[in-house]
Enzyme design. Structure first.
Site, PDB file in Angstrom:
ATOM      1  N   LYS A  13       2.369 -23.613  -7.240  1.00 51.58           N
ATOM      2  CA  LYS A  13       3.328 -22.869  -6.428  1.00 51.58           C
ATOM      3  C   LYS A  13       2.690 -22.374  -5.132  1.00 51.58           C
ATOM      4  CE  LYS A  13       5.991 -20.990 -10.334  1.00 51.58           C
ATOM      5  NZ  LYS A  13       6.936 -22.052 -10.587  1.00 51.58           N
ATOM      6  N   HIS A  72      10.244 -13.788 -16.387  1.00 49.25           N
ATOM      7  CA  HIS A  72      10.403 -15.222 -16.658  1.00 49.25           C
ATOM      8  C   HIS A  72      10.145 -15.421 -18.153  1.00 49.25           C
ATOM      9  CE1 HIS A  72       9.134 -19.485 -16.633  1.00 49.25           C
ATOM     10  NE2 HIS A  72       9.722 -19.598 -15.457  1.00 49.25           N
ATOM     11  N   GLN A 103       4.960 -15.802  -8.701  1.00 51.62           N
ATOM     12  CA  GLN A 103       5.736 -15.805  -7.457  1.00 51.62           C
ATOM     13  C   GLN A 103       5.063 -14.988  -6.365  1.00 51.62           C
ATOM     14  OE1 GLN A 103       8.303 -17.701  -6.845  1.00 51.62           O
ATOM     15  NE2 GLN A 103       8.487 -18.469  -8.924  1.00 51.62           N
ATOM     16  N   ASP A 122       2.467 -11.005 -14.237  1.00 53.24           N
ATOM     17  CA  ASP A 122       2.802 -12.402 -13.953  1.00 53.24           C
ATOM     18  C   ASP A 122       2.900 -12.542 -12.431  1.00 53.24           C
ATOM     19  OD1 ASP A 122       3.948 -14.835 -13.472  1.00 53.24           O
ATOM     20  OD2 ASP A 122       5.732 -14.504 -14.703  1.00 53.24           O
ATOM     21  N   CYS A 157      14.771 -20.062 -16.070  1.00 50.22           N
ATOM     22  CA  CYS A 157      13.905 -19.557 -17.154  1.00 50.22           C
ATOM     23  C   CYS A 157      13.873 -18.038 -17.174  1.00 50.22           C
ATOM     24  CB  CYS A 157      12.493 -20.122 -17.052  1.00 50.22           C
ATOM     25  SG  CYS A 157      12.434 -21.894 -17.146  1.00 50.22           S
TER      26      CYS A 157
END
Lengths: 418, 162
Positions: free
Chosen positions: A233, A131, A210, A207, A375
């Site tokens: 999220k 991302h 998700q 990261d 993104c």
């Protein structure tokens, strides 16, 4: 693709219908088919009430006050920190820094650790799945410090090409890696990459935006050095995220933002930074949001993250199979073919209808998907498209939502064939 | 689906499927400007050739070509724009741009509201472009419709700056 019919599929370990009853938005917007949780999830009443309760009963500024109310607020926030740290397998809650979101967490790593440790001749390795939040902060810093950015490319099936890994990692100081692509859902082999990075002397900045909301996460098992993730999220409020990092790394990092709360002492001559986690939390923190974030983690733990993951693999499998059966070559699903190699995110191309037009028509049937580059423009370039139509699911979605998505795609196909 | 049919008028879909003036021009003499819509990843490239750049506002658009890729709204708007501006002076193109943006009720940076009311008074000259009027009911799509026009404006500035 797995060839199992719905009848043969194992029972869903979650009860999406019961879960939906916890989310007021679904009652308030009847008929909505929400397939955009990869962008931001909906919020259960437990999270909303926890934040309301905090404001109605416990609010004051945190830390440094002797009265009971300030202690209550401090306990609420620090209790949330402990539970969130526990949720990702961290035993030392001082290693968990509250940030504005995952983007700020990644910028913190770049601006603090990166600025102190990277210079000309160094290299940072990123993957083509990243991302922009795990790309741009490194590019900004590289422009100042003159280090090199190297890339791990993708194979034809949308998984990382690891054939040249040792050479790419050779001499690198950091590997920036997504735990799950927000476009294709691809889950890289994190532990394998972490081991390879460490063997080359590089730290790993994961990261987890998700992955943390959708599957069990254990920073010790993954053996990463930094983990960034966002509350919104994973059923929590917007405005708060977290950075976890190993204590010894954080203790060597210079503070990121300066101000109140992050100091041990200040004089006219300078300042001494506070210990962890206050060192990285200048200014009044997002207290109510931290409380909501903690309630979100409690909610997910009550469902069981193994169950969340199993539910999403089933739903992904159903979506890939049923939509392919229904639309054949009219639909292209990007990313790995095996549902268990991907998260609950499906980027697709449908006939020659532009994703923006597709989502506009789907909206007519209250089907919420997201068009665009998500993104992740380097990944878009690899896919050879300017945009994709992305549907993503979570704990409250079921096969009926997928069927309604299919119906809406069919209607869109008819509309644009006029 | 009345709103939707209002958005996707037949003439829009026609320009989308058969875009006019698609391609490139040699630079120089043409000028190339590139525009992005970060919301949806749409890209527009405008190639613009003026007959006599030294004529300033009186210079006439002799050729235009459109490149890039994107949704039906951005691509059809670019296609209609290309058809509308050839043979017009820079001053006329600016006036047409104003009329079009008035129809879109676009005042740059005022896209935050939920309701974009069609308050503008489009001139008689909008022609086919009138078909894009339905876009104002879908505020997030307004930027798709205006992308090519903003890119054209950049191309004009560049051409006149030489």
């Amino acid at each position: 693709m797995a060839d199992i019919s719905v009848k043969d599929a194992p029972a869903d370990p979650l009860s999406p219908e019961e879960i939906r009853a916890d989310f007021p938005l679904f009652a308030n917007r009847e008929g909505i088919v929400f397939l955009d949780s990869a962008a931001s999830s909906q919020k259960p009443i437990q999270v909303i009430e926890a934040m309301d309760h905090y404001y109605a009963f416990d609010h004051s500024n945190v830390h440094r006050a002797a009265y009971d109310l300030a202690e209550a607020a401090t306990n609420d926030m620090e209790g949330a920190r402990r539970r969130i740290a526990g949720f990702i397998g961290a035993t030392d809650s001082a290693e968990l820094i509250f940030t504005k979101n995952a983007t700020e967490a990644l910028n913190l790593v770049a601006r603090s650790w990166g600025a102190a440790n990277l210079g000309a001749g160094d290299a940072v390795v990123l993957t083509q799945l990243e991302h922009h939040a795990n790309i741009v902060p490194w590019q900004q810093l590289a422009a100042e410090k003159g280090f090199e950015i190297r890339w791990i490319d993708l194979d034809e099936d949308g998984t990382l090409d690891l054939s040249d890994l040792d050479r790419i990692l050779d001499g690198a100081k950091l590997l920036g890696l997504t735990a799950m692509s927000n476009v294709t859902g691809t889950i890289p082999p994190i532990r394998l990459l972490t081991d390879a990075a460490h063997a080359s002397g590089a730290l790993v900045c994961l990261d987890g935006c998700q992955s943390v909301p959708h599957m069990p996460t254990d920073v010790k098992e993954l053996d990463v050095d930094f983990l960034a993730f966002s509350s919104h999220k994973m059923c929590g409020p917007t405005g708060i995220g977290a950075l976890w990092a190993r204590r010894h790394i954080l203790e060597d990092m210079p503070p990121f933002l300066g101000g109140g709360g992050m100091i041990l002492d200040v004089s006219r001559d300078g300042f001494i930074p506070a210990g962890l986690p206050a060192r990285f939390e200048a200014g009044t923190p997002a207290i109510a949001e931290a409380v909501g974030f903690g309630a979100a983690v409690d909610y997910l733990e009550s469902l069981g993250m193994e169950n969340v993951r199993a539910h999403e693999i089933q739903l992904t499998s159903y979506a890939m199979r049923s939509l392919t059966e229904r639309f054949g070559s009219d639909i292209t699903i990007h990313g790995p073919a095996e549902p268990d190699q991907r998260g609950g995110v499906m980027s697709m191309a449908f006939r020659d209808i532009h994703p923006h037009d597709l989502s506009q028509v789907l909206n007519q049937r209250h089907v919420c998907i997201r068009p665009g580059h998500h993104c992740a423009k380097p990944l878009m370039k690899y896919l050879g498209v300017g945009a994709t139509a992305r549907a993503s699911w979570y704990i409250y979605n079921d096969t009926n939502d997928i069927d309604l998505l299919g119906d809406a795609l069919e209607a869109a196909g008819e509309f644009f064939s006029i | 689906m009345s709103d939707l049919e209002d958005l996707y008028r037949e003439i829009i879909l026609d320009h989308y499927r058969s875009p006019r003036n698609r391609g490139e021009l040699e630079t120089p003499p043409a000028h190339r400007a590139e525009g992005f819509n970060p919301l949806c990843g749409d890209e527009i490239v405008v190639y613009l050739e003026l007959d006599d750049e030294s004529a300033g506002e009186d210079a006439v658009v002799s050729q235009v070509r459109i490149g890039g890729q994107g949704c039906s709204i951005s691509q059809s708007s670019a296609s209609m724009m290309s058809a509308a501006i050839v043979g017009k002076t820079v001053a006329e193109v600016r006036e047409l741009t104003r009329s079009f943006k008035a129809m879109m009720s676009i005042h740059e940076g005022e896209l935050d509201g939920d309701e974009a009311m069609p308050t503008g008074q489009p001139g008689e000259s909008l022609g086919d472009l009138e078909a894009l009027r339905g876009v104002v009911k879908f505020p997030v799509r307004i930027k798709c419709a205006t992308l090519s026009w903003n890119t054209l404006a950049e191309g004009i500035e560049e051409a006149l700056a030489d």
